[in-house]
Design a protein around this motif. Structure first.
Motif, PDB file in Angstrom:
ATOM      1  N   SER A 195      50.900  22.485  43.950  1.00  0.00           N
ATOM      2  CA  SER A 195      49.089  21.321  43.174  1.00  0.00           C
ATOM      3  C   SER A 195      49.274  22.249  42.776  1.00  0.00           C
ATOM      4  N   HIS A 196      48.653  24.018  42.047  1.00  0.00           N
ATOM      5  CA  HIS A 196      48.099  24.174  41.215  1.00  0.00           C
ATOM      6  C   HIS A 196      48.334  26.279  41.453  1.00  0.00           C
ATOM      7  N   ALA A 197      47.996  26.537  40.673  1.00  0.00           N
ATOM      8  CA  ALA A 197      48.083  28.571  40.482  1.00  0.00           C
ATOM      9  C   ALA A 197      47.571  29.090  39.749  1.00  0.00           C
ATOM     10  N   ILE A 198      47.622  29.848  39.508  1.00  0.00           N
ATOM     11  CA  ILE A 198      46.255  30.674  39.514  1.00  0.00           C
ATOM     12  C   ILE A 198      46.607  31.927  39.252  1.00  0.00           C
ATOM     13  N   ARG A 199      46.317  33.242  37.944  1.00  0.00           N
ATOM     14  CA  ARG A 199      46.970  34.586  38.175  1.00  0.00           C
ATOM     15  C   ARG A 199      45.763  34.854  38.324  1.00  0.00           C
ATOM     16  N   LYS A 200      45.658  36.395  38.810  1.00  0.00           N
ATOM     17  CA  LYS A 200      44.199  37.290  38.884  1.00  0.00           C
ATOM     18  C   LYS A 200      45.010  38.416  38.151  1.00  0.00           C
ATOM     19  N   GLY A 201      43.935  39.796  38.263  1.00  0.00           N
ATOM     20  CA  GLY A 201      44.644  40.678  37.486  1.00  0.00           C
ATOM     21  C   GLY A 201      44.454  41.211  38.861  1.00  0.00           C
ATOM     22  N   PRO A 202      44.868  42.372  38.669  1.00  0.00           N
ATOM     23  CA  PRO A 202      45.061  44.016  40.566  1.00  0.00           C
ATOM     24  C   PRO A 202      44.043  43.878  41.343  1.00  0.00           C
ATOM     25  N   VAL A 203      44.233  44.133  42.256  1.00  0.00           N
ATOM     26  CA  VAL A 203      42.707  44.448  42.748  1.00  0.00           C
ATOM     27  C   VAL A 203      43.211  46.097  43.064  1.00  0.00           C
ATOM     28  N   LEU A 204      44.190  46.664  43.379  1.00  0.00           N
ATOM     29  CA  LEU A 204      44.230  48.375  43.620  1.00  0.00           C
ATOM     30  C   LEU A 204      43.991  49.165  42.253  1.00  0.00           C
ATOM     31  N   THR A 205      42.674  49.231  41.570  1.00  0.00           N
ATOM     32  CA  THR A 205      42.765  49.738  39.935  1.00  0.00           C
ATOM     33  C   THR A 205      43.013  50.809  40.011  1.00  0.00           C
ATOM     34  N   GLU A 206      42.139  51.389  41.020  1.00  0.00           N
ATOM     35  CA  GLU A 206      42.201  53.672  41.262  1.00  0.00           C
ATOM     36  C   GLU A 206      43.334  53.761  42.250  1.00  0.00           C
ATOM     37  N   SER A 207      43.476  54.917  41.840  1.00  0.00           N
ATOM     38  CA  SER A 207      44.793  55.093  43.368  1.00  0.00           C
ATOM     39  C   SER A 207      44.080  55.387  44.006  1.00  0.00           C
ATOM     40  N   GLY A 208      44.040  56.397  45.519  1.00  0.00           N
ATOM     41  CA  GLY A 208      43.426  56.610  46.373  1.00  0.00           C
ATOM     42  C   GLY A 208      42.294  56.507  46.834  1.00  0.00           C
ATOM     43  N   VAL A 209      42.129  55.142  47.096  1.00  0.00           N
ATOM     44  CA  VAL A 209      40.479  54.680  46.584  1.00  0.00           C
ATOM     45  C   VAL A 209      40.570  53.739  48.262  1.00  0.00           C
ATOM     46  N   ILE A 210      39.946  53.296  48.820  1.00  0.00           N
ATOM     47  CA  ILE A 210      39.473  52.533  49.620  1.00  0.00           C
ATOM     48  C   ILE A 210      38.126  51.921  49.862  1.00  0.00           C
ATOM     49  N   ASP A 211      38.194  50.989  49.293  1.00  0.00           N
ATOM     50  CA  ASP A 211      37.191  50.006  48.674  1.00  0.00           C
ATOM     51  C   ASP A 211      36.478  48.737  49.063  1.00  0.00           C
ATOM     52  N   ASN A 212      36.361  48.522  50.033  1.00  0.00           N
ATOM     53  CA  ASN A 212      35.973  47.246  51.514  1.00  0.00           C
ATOM     54  C   ASN A 212      34.440  46.235  50.927  1.00  0.00           C
ATOM     55  N   ALA A 213      34.713  46.681  49.779  1.00  0.00           N
ATOM     56  CA  ALA A 213      33.316  45.766  48.775  1.00  0.00           C
ATOM     57  C   ALA A 213      34.537  45.473  47.713  1.00  0.00           C
ATOM     58  N   ARG A 214      35.599  45.816  47.310  1.00  0.00           N
ATOM     59  CA  ARG A 214      36.312  45.056  46.149  1.00  0.00           C
ATOM     60  C   ARG A 214      35.798  43.898  45.686  1.00  0.00           C
ATOM     61  N   VAL A 215      36.813  42.690  44.925  1.00  0.00           N
ATOM     62  CA  VAL A 215      36.718  41.819  44.076  1.00  0.00           C
ATOM     63  C   VAL A 215      37.987  41.009  44.502  1.00  0.00           C
ATOM     64  N   PRO A 216      37.559  40.608  45.586  1.00  0.00           N
ATOM     65  CA  PRO A 216      39.592  40.453  46.547  1.00  0.00           C
ATOM     66  C   PRO A 216      40.245  39.250  44.903  1.00  0.00           C
ATOM     67  N   HIS A 217      39.592  38.492  44.193  1.00  0.00           N
ATOM     68  CA  HIS A 217      40.302  37.617  42.866  1.00  0.00           C
ATOM     69  C   HIS A 217      39.567  37.500  41.480  1.00  0.00           C
ATOM     70  N   PRO A 218      39.712  39.357  40.979  1.00  0.00           N
ATOM     71  CA  PRO A 218      39.415  39.470  39.775  1.00  0.00           C
ATOM     72  C   PRO A 218      40.355  38.581  38.787  1.00  0.00           C
ATOM     73  N   GLY A 219      39.214  38.561  37.506  1.00  0.00           N
ATOM     74  CA  GLY A 219      39.688  37.890  36.521  1.00  0.00           C
ATOM     75  C   GLY A 219      40.739  36.245  36.219  1.00  0.00           C
ATOM     76  N   VAL A 220      40.694  35.508  37.079  1.00  0.00           N
ATOM     77  CA  VAL A 220      41.165  34.207  38.131  1.00  0.00           C
ATOM     78  C   VAL A 220      41.406  33.249  36.884  1.00  0.00           C
ATOM     79  N   ALA A 221      42.177  33.323  36.269  1.00  0.00           N
ATOM     80  CA  ALA A 221      42.860  31.879  35.154  1.00  0.00           C
ATOM     81  C   ALA A 221      43.882  31.143  35.934  1.00  0.00           C
TER      82      ALA A 221
END
Length: 298
Positions: A195-221
């Motif tokens: 149907s269609h596709a998107i590209r999004k930015g990486p989610v695990l931007t900082e090493s060693g960090v568990i962040d359960n409030a992170r944005v799951p789909h950053p920079g969708v295009a």
């Protein structure tokens, strides 16, 4: 002929945050269907009163996976459920990556550690190898309880593994593929067709960090996948143990170190389908839902 009765299955969080949900409901109603948003765990729902139930934003399923799979099997016995309960059960645990790999699908290399496994320091070091790794539970959604670790952080990675095991979770350890920083590719399929596709930015931007409030789909295009990416995604779909193509699917890809498209996840339960900016994708999904509902009435 009476209007098709269609449940779009969601959760309390989905009711509030799923931006695709009102689009789907409005489009179905515009086509004459009696479409209703229903939380999967709502009490006193007569699932047999629907011609079709379509799972969409059951975003809390990973926290209650046994209960959710039992619901899917029960609801699937009362109405037509898509995606069906057998697919829900199979895809609710990322150990399905073993099945994909066994069918020759290019997947991110993954080691699974079962609760009760005894890993001393030497065993943990062998599990983590020498490179950057990603640690996450095999049953999860939205990168919950997930983190990446650089080689000098392997002691932290080992603690993460043990913490998940201590909570009875199956653990996945994968190499961190650095080309994910060029973007993840998410390819959406409806009734087996692209149907269609998107590209999004990486989610695990900082090493060693568990962040359960992170944005799951950053920079969708919007994104136009390559033929090689489409081939990898279609191979993953072909490996699903089901007689029919799923009503909806999202295949998440990343490039490996040789720039080969590699499957990260095969999303068959409640993936964001990014319909807001894709009226063509919305129409394909609505048409496919109506076709399933029509088949249910015959």
């Amino acid at each position: 002929m009476s209007a098709a009765r269609i449940a779009i299955v969601t959760s309390q969080a989905g009711m509030e945050w799923d931006t695709d949900l009102p689009l789907i409901l409005e489009s179905l109603r515009a086509e004459g269907a009696a479409a209703t948003a229903v939380a999967w765990d709502a009490r006193d729902v007569e699932w047999g009163g629907f011609d079709l139930a379509v799972i969409r934003s059951t975003w809390d399923y990973a926290e209650r996976v046994g209960e959710f799979v039992a619901w899917a099997e029960r609801a699937g016995g009362l109405t037509r459920l898509w995606n069906p309960a057998s697919v829900v059960r199979w895809s609710s645990d990322k150990r399905y990556l073993r099945d994909l790999a066994g069918r020759g699908v290019p997947v991110v290399p993954t080691r699974f550690v079962e609760p009760g496994a005894a890993y001393d320091e030497e065993g943990m070091a062998a599990l983590l190898d020498a490179g950057a790794v990603v640690v996450k539970p095999a049953v999860s959604a939205g990168a919950f309880d997930t983190a990446r670790y650089e080689p000098e952080q392997h002691a932290d990675a080992a603690r993460h593994v043990r913490s998940l095991l201590d909570r009875g979770r199956v653990v996945m350890v994968q190499p961190y593929l650095r080309l994910v920083e060029e973007g993840e590719r998410a390819l959406v399929f409806v009734a087996g067709a692209f149907s269609h596709a998107i590209r999004k930015g990486p989610v695990l931007t900082e090493s060693g960090v568990i962040d359960n409030a992170r944005v799951p789909h950053p920079g969708v295009a919007p994104y136009q996948p390559s033929e090689e990416e489409l081939t990898a995604a279609l191979a993953a779909l072909a490996a699903i143990p089901a007689a029919e193509a799923p009503l909806f699917a999202r295949v998440d890809l990343v490039l490996d170190e040789s720039r080969r498209p590699t499957v990260m996840e095969l999303e068959l339960i409640e993936p964001n389908l990014f319909l807001g900016d894709r009226p063509d994708g919305l129409k394909r999904l609505v048409d496919a839902i109506l076709a399933k509902a029509g088949a249910a009435g015959h």
